[in-house]
Design an enzyme around this catalytic site. Structure first.
Site, PDB file in Angstrom:
ATOM      1  N   GLU A   1      -5.507   6.125  -1.913  1.00 32.73           N
ATOM      2  CA  GLU A   1      -6.351   5.223  -1.674  1.00 32.73           C
ATOM      3  C   GLU A   1      -8.194   6.478  -1.071  1.00 32.73           C
ATOM      4  OE1 GLU A   1      -3.264   5.232   0.171  1.00 32.73           O
ATOM      5  OE2 GLU A   1      -2.468   3.106  -0.518  1.00 32.73           O
TER       6      GLU A   1
ATOM      7  N   HIS B   1       1.879  -2.198   8.888  1.00 34.03           N
ATOM      8  CA  HIS B   1       1.859  -3.194   8.372  1.00 34.03           C
ATOM      9  C   HIS B   1       0.576  -4.490   9.387  1.00 34.03           C
ATOM     10  CE1 HIS B   1       4.633  -1.302   5.287  1.00 34.03           C
ATOM     11  NE2 HIS B   1       3.783  -2.217   4.358  1.00 34.03           N
TER      12      HIS B   1
HETATM   13  C1  LIG Z   1      -0.339   5.150   1.034  1.00 36.86           C
HETATM   14  C2  LIG Z   1       0.338   4.361   0.200  1.00 36.86           C
HETATM   15  N1  LIG Z   1      -0.740   3.065  -0.051  1.00 36.86           N
HETATM   16  C3  LIG Z   1       0.066   2.051  -0.014  1.00 36.86           C
HETATM   17  C4  LIG Z   1       1.633   1.674   0.012  1.00 36.86           C
HETATM   18  C5  LIG Z   1       2.276   0.767   0.012  1.00 36.86           C
HETATM   19  N2  LIG Z   1       3.336  -0.033  -1.121  1.00 36.86           N
HETATM   20  C6  LIG Z   1       4.325   0.007  -0.395  1.00 36.86           C
HETATM   21  S1  LIG Z   1       5.178   0.713  -1.592  1.00 36.86           S
HETATM   22  C7  LIG Z   1       4.121   0.713  -3.009  1.00 36.86           C
HETATM   23  C8  LIG Z   1       4.802   1.371  -4.554  1.00 36.86           C
HETATM   24  C9  LIG Z   1       5.598   2.460  -4.132  1.00 36.86           C
HETATM   25  O1  LIG Z   1       5.803   2.580  -5.703  1.00 36.86           O
HETATM   26  P1  LIG Z   1       6.840   4.187  -5.445  1.00 36.86           P
HETATM   27  O2  LIG Z   1       6.132   5.473  -4.738  1.00 36.86           O
HETATM   28  O3  LIG Z   1       7.206   3.914  -7.267  1.00 36.86           O
HETATM   29  O4  LIG Z   1       7.961   3.897  -4.725  1.00 36.86           O
HETATM   30  P2  LIG Z   1       8.932   2.912  -5.336  1.00 36.86           P
HETATM   31  O5  LIG Z   1       8.568   1.911  -4.286  1.00 36.86           O
HETATM   32  O6  LIG Z   1       8.951   2.731  -7.013  1.00 36.86           O
HETATM   33  O7  LIG Z   1      10.470   3.422  -5.293  1.00 36.86           O
HETATM   34  C10 LIG Z   1       2.996   0.750  -2.649  1.00 36.86           C
HETATM   35  C11 LIG Z   1       1.737   0.724  -3.483  1.00 36.86           C
HETATM   36  C12 LIG Z   1       1.878   2.263   0.618  1.00 36.86           C
HETATM   37  N3  LIG Z   1       3.090   2.428   0.949  1.00 36.86           N
HETATM   38  N4  LIG Z   1       1.378   3.903   1.196  1.00 36.86           N
END
Ligand SMILES: Cc1ncc(C[n+]2csc(CCOP(=O)(O)OP(=O)(O)O)c2C)c(N)n1
Ligand SMILES: Cc1ncc(C[n+]2csc(CCOP(=O)(O)OP(=O)(O)O)c2C)c(N)n1
Ligand SMILES: [Mg+2]
Ligand SMILES: [Mg+2]
Lengths: 352, 321, 321, 352
Positions: C60, C127
């Site tokens: 972000e 959220h």
């Molecule tokens: C700082 C932040 N920005 C956006 C989000 C929204 N979001 C939730 S899960 C996700 C993807 C996360 O991907 P990854 O780190 O690879 O974890 P995975 O879900 O694949 O285990 C996003 C963008 C968040 N949780 N935190």
């Protein structure tokens, strides 16, 4: 632009190929101006004419001078707090810099922002914020726009060893690497972050990180202005050719305290003494003398310019308090950054 | 009793806590060998060592996040932001990790963040901010803001001994300007308001550096009896004390140094307009910094910061109402 | 005229701007191929390509910081926070770099940050947040919060064409629940308030999702004539419209969904208590979410969010005053 | 603690040396429980009994099971959203997990926080926040405290490939590296961040960054629970011996959508099919069958446990709305995290 079509041919050849005698004098002039302006400003600070605190880049002049000299008019810069020479090369007048330090109306920010927190938007520069190294992301975003628009332009920013510990360093390096952006990151490693030595900041030299972000990292003698120039020139040409970012670590030393109030007794004397022998201004003077340049004449001209500028600034008024509330928002059309001066002879018609 | 500056009182509280409780740990940039940008921890490394007076990397999110981790395994970290402005770089860890932890997980986060704040010395837009309202709007953070040396010490002791994250607003402009008698040893100042000067015609409500401004501005207003209420704590906010003063004085001027919109003063005004309305005899007047970044140049900075003259004028007008 | 949901109106404004102005660029997480967590940009990559509807890294601060850089070299970036809560991770770039740039350097930063905000669907503490007050307290940021489909489109057009950073608060709970007639093509809604329903006995001041709550709560209050003022813009705040309504109705209830302390509603209440005091016939009543993180479980969430019942009760009491 | 004195001797030897038959069954049980609970919870979600959204770790069970199994009772964990097996190994009962998903009073957060956002503080776990990867810094801070106090303990956290782009990843890695802290970072690389593939997240595999932060980075088959265990066991023993942090990249695949609503049509079918052949549960079952373990009996026992747990949870009440405002602040004494269960036979008396 001449430079762009010309560059590929030049790739790989040494600095002498790129620097004409007048360029090498310009580099000295920029460093002398920076040192002289900062010394004068420090006196004005001691006399209470410069409010707030005062930062300088004594001993680091080659880093901003050499790097900025390799930037084209259409390039964009985010200049940091020890990089005064970059402003001078882009075309900011010494008088306006003195006015800026003193918070006068004629200063680049007209007294709104402090001492080193300025950049002349008409000359393609964005004034830094204090939060370090936030400007790395701004430079990355500029480069992103250049790439999206298919422009052969480059963004450059400086930042310190201490600021490499912050998250924004990573977000910028990673973003620039994954999108292969035309940006040059100049890590100005002056061994300290305020009182904190680099060994409390990182376990491994940050230049090593570049490869892990997918681009080139090079280390340069930050006290050799021509070596700085050449490293940035090569990085810029890689950038505009689509070769992606470069991290350039300029090794140098902060020869004064963090700011005017700091006696830096936390720095071992030997360390300062050792670096004093590598003074970037003396080194360039030596070079030029050996080429038969009348260095004393250059010095004299610079000294005169500084005197005149200081006088002019001191004669200028402080800002009008009635103005204090205006300009929080832009009322008219948003105006993008303008082009800067680019004195290097390699840029056909690139300014003075 | 000893006479101390506001700054010495802060140092003294930190020193006492480090001596009393081995769980206490100071973290910050340049607080160790250098003794801190304002010398609050000058000489501390010599007595407590570099482990307990830790020079951290230049990383505010890291400082707050690591402090949370240390706190939940039994430490009592006290973090210093070199300037309160830089909390913006650790804001997420503070409001989302530290602030919401106990409500969400029942896990206490005993943590103090020291925030040298405020303007008045040409610090410019990034060394003069007053971010307390951002914390007040973030559930789970306590917020205190001393105006005297005595309270600087007592509130810091109470903050360090509080089982919750506490934002300790220390005003840079008061560091060496404010002096006072401070009780010896450890004492905890409750998170409640304090009547700095009793009065009956009008009450000026303030905190931090604005308390001194309020006292000076109202020291002699054509003999009117002006109360000055020093909030001291913004979270919890001492609503009873505020409504009390309003009931007694029925005229109110609220002063804070932060930018006007949604500032602490807005909350105090809203509280009074809701629950103190019947006691009001005149508008709830606010004096604050207009919504601009704090400019660097003295004439500009003086034009935006609430000063003695503006507060006096506001009181005069309201008294005449 | 076409009937659109609040969400379709947002998509339509983005699509029109991308077609009209090649400088417009959308940046965000999963907004491209996936079309956005809420499908606001569904199908956009097909028409505009992955360069102009950019799937960014999960960063972000990077999104806001890079958008600032793009803006000052002539682009018109529109950033999406996947949820408004995540702006905490880009807070520094937003308030210190984007917000203060024009005042400090005379450099305009034409930038929009879209912030899907608000609760009501068991989103939990991370959220469901309503961070608008944090932006209101940060000089240099404009803040708008539509409550209807028509305004969702018009305010977004105006935001994208504004030369300043604008925080566009889009309420997730309204995305598919709110439908309405929307004019064809591009039109800009001014950053001013709107009388959602005229009245004379009492005015309910609200914005975003709370406007609908206010209208429903006061649709039939024993025949009382209740005005509902939809602020639409929080910065600039339409002070004249607010004071106007107060002058006409003399009784005020202010509703916002954000946590009570130092919320937008606090600023509105403070404004009225100061400059609308003479017109008041009763306390300035506030209804807001108490100072707690938004809990996940429906019975808990419903207990904290301001609902129709609480607003109706507040109006009844005040009318009886 | 037995484990600590015992460990050095064990250094270097392979997993078979460390895992007794009952351990290997425990690992399968943990994965089966995780998969079964998540499948059941998904049904409850479809029936509208689980509010909000629903995330699972189908196909990634080995990452949390293997890693958590190597942690001692006195170690501390920050568990992420695809790591349910870690909660089970630390001793959280399936019934409380169902209650948590359904927002019931008996859930670990009693309905305050959602679905996967929990951690049982009495068992040494901190519930994650949504902001990724914030918990890396919390884990780093725990490790910092362990080191300052001279304790032979370790902190561990998981995080995803996407979250490696955020600043907090860097601040944690750098801090842990420069202070040489006893922390294990498990990068759960499941190829996607929501819809975003790793090639939009970084140019070079993040495991390469470890060296640039001054510590070890290893890549493991994240679908082999015993390989996961061994990698983390070795990292933990390095950590408590003063050897500093380890970054372990577990290669795996997100076999379901990001959350229940996501049909993941952005993922190439072949990619899913290819990974399906490497299912971590089947692999461990095969291993155990070859050792003569009655896997079907284990399956049956797990299924029974899940049925009972779901029934128990469904019978429990929702939280009392009157409670909604309590607990924003801690009123009593701050209570630090407690010790968790540690079923590995290598930990003498470490739990069930
Ligand atoms: C700082 C932040 N920005 C956006 C989000 C929204 N979001 C939730 S899960 C996700 C993807 C996360 O991907 P990854 O780190 O690879 O974890 P995975 O879900 O694949 O285990 C996003 C963008 C968040 N949780 N935190
Ligand atoms: C995010 C942030 N935190 C703290 C500070 C306070 N501060 C100002 S300069 C400085 C040291 C910077 O060191 P370095 O990055 O090496 O730059 P140098 O001054 O050595 O050129 C610090 C800590 C800051 N400017 N920004
Ligand atoms: Mg440095
Ligand atoms: Mg992933």
């Amino acid at each position: 632009m001449a430079t762009h079509t010309a560059e590929p041919a030049r790739e790989g050849v040494g600095e002498l190929e790129h620097l004409q005698p007048e360029d090498r004098i310009w580099l000295l002039r920029a460093m002398l101006l920076m040192r002289g302006i900062e010394e004068r400003a420090m006196n004005l600070y001691r006399q209470g004419k410069v409010p707030g605190s005062f930062y300088d880049g004594y001993g680091q002049e080659a880093v901003s001078a050499g790097a900025a000299f390799a930037m084209a008019p259409e390039d964009r810069l985010c200049i940091l707090h020890r990089d005064l020479a970059a402003h001078l090369i882009r075309g900011v007048s010494p008088a306006r810099i003195f006015a800026q330090y003193m918070g006068r109306a004629a200063g680049i920010t007209a007294g709104r922002d402090g001492n080193v927190h300025f950049g002349d938007r008409q000359l393609g520069c964005v004034g830094m914020v204090s939060m370090l190294p936030d400007m790395m992301l701004v430079a990355t975003g500029m480069a992103m726009a250049f790439k999206l628009r298919g422009e052969r332009r480059c963004a450059l920013t400086w930042f310190g060893d201490g600021s490499t510990s912050r998250g924004d360093f990573h977000e910028a390096m990673n973003w620039a690497g994954v999108q292969k952006l035309p940006v040059v990151f100049v890590l100005e490693n002056n061994q300290f972050a305020y009182s904190t030595p680099v060994d409390k900041q990182y376990a491994v030299d940050p230049v090593e990180r570049a490869a892990a972000y997918g681009f080139v990292g090079v280390t340069v003698d930050g006290n050799d202005v021509e070596a700085m120039f050449e490293a940035v020139r090569a990085a810029r040409s890689r950038a505009v050719e689509g070769g992606g970012p470069t991290l350039i670590e300029a090794l140098t030393m902060r020869m004064h305290g963090h700011a005017a109030h700091d006696d830096m007794k936390y720095v071992p004397l030997e360390q300062v003494e050792e670096w004093r022998l590598r003074d970037p201004v003396e080194r360039q003077e030596k070079r030029l003398r050996s080429l038969g340049v009348d260095v004393d004449a250059v010095r004299a001209a610079v000294a005169e310019e500084i005197d005149a500028a200081a006088q002019e600034a001191l004669a200028g008024p402080m800002p009008d308090p009635a103005d204090a509330l205006s300009g929080v928002f832009c009322e008219g059309e948003a105006e993008a950054l303008g082009d800067g001066q680019a004195p290097w002879s390699g840029f056909a018609g690139g300014g003075s | 009793m000893a006479t101390m500056t506001y700054l010495q009182a802060i140092s003294s509280a930190l020193r006492d806590e480090l001596r009393d409780d081995e769980r206490v740990l100071l973290m910050g940039e340049d607080i160790g060998v250098f003794g801190g940008a304002f010398k609050v921890t000058d000489g501390f490394v010599e007595e407590f060592g570099t482990d307990r007076v830790m020079d951290t990397p230049l990383a505010e999110s890291g400082i707050i996040g690591c402090a949370v981790g240390a706190a939940v395994v039994g430490m009592r970290p006290v973090c210093e932001m070199q300037f309160s402005d830089f909390i913006s770089c650790g804001f997420d860890q503070l409001v989302n990790v530290a602030g919401k932890m106990h409500y969400r997980q029942g896990l206490a986060v005993p943590l103090v963040v020291r925030l040298p704040s405020g303007g008045g010395f040409s610090g410019g837009p990034f060394h003069s901010q007053n971010p307390e309202a951002l914390f007040m709007h973030s559930p789970g953070l306590k917020v205190v803001a001393p105006s005297t040396a005595e309270d600087a010490k007592g509130l810091l002791h109470a903050a360090i001994r509080d089982p919750n994250p506490v934002c300790y607003m220390e005003h840079k402009h008061l560091y060496r300007r404010v002096k006072g008698e401070v009780a010896e040893g450890v004492f905890e100042t409750p998170f409640t308001a304090r009547v700095a000067r009793p009065g009956s015609d009008l009450v000026v409500i303030a905190y931090g550096a604005m308390v001194g401004v309020a006292l000076e501005a109202t020291s002699d207003l054509e003999g009117a009896s002006i109360e000055v209420l020093d909030l001291r704590s913004l979270v919890p906010l001492d609503e009873d004390a505020i409504l009390d003063s309003v009931a007694r004085c029925s005229k109110v001027v609220i002063v804070d140094e932060a930018n006007m919109t949604c500032a602490a003063g807005a909350q105090v005004a809203a509280l009074i307009a809701h629950r103190g309305f019947e006691d009001l005899d005149g508008p709830v007047v606010r004096v604050a910094t207009p919504d601009v970044p704090i400019p660097f140049s003295p004439p500009l900075e003086q034009a935006v910061l609430p000063g003695v003259e503006r507060v006096r004028e506001a009181c005069r007008e309201l008294l005449a109402h």
